[in-house]
Scaffold this motif. Sequence first.
Motif, PDB file in Angstrom:
ATOM      1  N   TYR A 147       2.822  -2.842  -2.852  1.00 45.91           N
ATOM      2  CA  TYR A 147       3.583  -2.584  -4.062  1.00 45.91           C
ATOM      3  C   TYR A 147       5.032  -2.322  -3.684  1.00 45.91           C
ATOM      4  O   TYR A 147       5.341  -1.951  -2.560  1.00 45.91           O
ATOM      5  N   VAL A 156       9.198  -1.041  -4.917  1.00 42.76           N
ATOM      6  CA  VAL A 156      10.176  -0.453  -5.813  1.00 42.76           C
ATOM      7  C   VAL A 156      11.463  -1.242  -5.586  1.00 42.76           C
ATOM      8  O   VAL A 156      11.679  -1.800  -4.517  1.00 42.76           O
ATOM      9  N   ALA A 168       9.413   3.422 -14.500  1.00 45.92           N
ATOM     10  CA  ALA A 168       8.154   3.003 -13.889  1.00 45.92           C
ATOM     11  C   ALA A 168       7.647   1.740 -14.578  1.00 45.92           C
ATOM     12  O   ALA A 168       7.919   1.512 -15.756  1.00 45.92           O
ATOM     13  N   SER A 169       6.943   0.905 -13.836  1.00 47.55           N
ATOM     14  CA  SER A 169       6.343  -0.331 -14.352  1.00 47.55           C
ATOM     15  C   SER A 169       7.317  -1.106 -15.243  1.00 47.55           C
ATOM     16  O   SER A 169       7.040  -1.359 -16.417  1.00 47.55           O
ATOM     17  N   GLU A 208       2.790  -6.693 -11.851  1.00 52.30           N
ATOM     18  CA  GLU A 208       2.038  -5.453 -11.641  1.00 52.30           C
ATOM     19  C   GLU A 208       2.287  -4.823 -10.278  1.00 52.30           C
ATOM     20  O   GLU A 208       2.063  -3.644 -10.081  1.00 52.30           O
ATOM     21  N   TYR A 209       2.805  -5.593  -9.348  1.00 54.49           N
ATOM     22  CA  TYR A 209       3.100  -5.088  -8.003  1.00 54.49           C
ATOM     23  C   TYR A 209       4.463  -4.401  -7.911  1.00 54.49           C
ATOM     24  O   TYR A 209       4.803  -3.792  -6.911  1.00 54.49           O
ATOM     25  N   ASP A 232       6.340  -1.400  -8.836  1.00 60.56           N
ATOM     26  CA  ASP A 232       6.059  -0.056  -9.343  1.00 60.56           C
ATOM     27  C   ASP A 232       7.195   0.529 -10.168  1.00 60.56           C
ATOM     28  O   ASP A 232       6.959   1.225 -11.144  1.00 60.56           O
ATOM     29  N   ALA A 233       8.444   0.290  -9.741  1.00 65.24           N
ATOM     30  CA  ALA A 233       9.532   0.963 -10.442  1.00 65.24           C
ATOM     31  C   ALA A 233      10.896   0.415 -10.052  1.00 65.24           C
ATOM     32  O   ALA A 233      11.069  -0.169  -8.984  1.00 65.24           O
TER      33      ALA A 233
END
Length: 115
Positions: A14, A16, A48-49, A55-56, A58-59
């Motif tokens: 994941y 950021v 976030a998201s 979906e990978y 995160d933020a």
Amino acid sequence: MHKDFKAASISSVYFVCDASRNGHKIDRKHPGEWCNQTGVGIGARPQASPISSMEYLDAFYWIKPLSESDGTSDTTAVRYDGNCGHETAMKPAPEAGQWFQKHFEHGLKNANPPL
């Protein structure tokens, strides 16, 4: 990059995204043009998201403070980095980690979305 990890059967990766300085597109001529870039702008607000189809991701975060100098443009300084002398680097610039008012002001002015 996520596709490369999945292709290698690594699925629990994941990310950021540091959006603290990516709000304004800057045309680079060289990959070393990362130091105190002219025309920089604050990017997307931390959240976030941020993109439902990714979906990978995160933020979005503001990781590198906009006002923090990447390095000095003083060629006589002990910690001088040649990348801080590129034509796209703001000058004069203080030592790395020091407050850089001009960089901060440009980031606010060029924010996308606008502040």
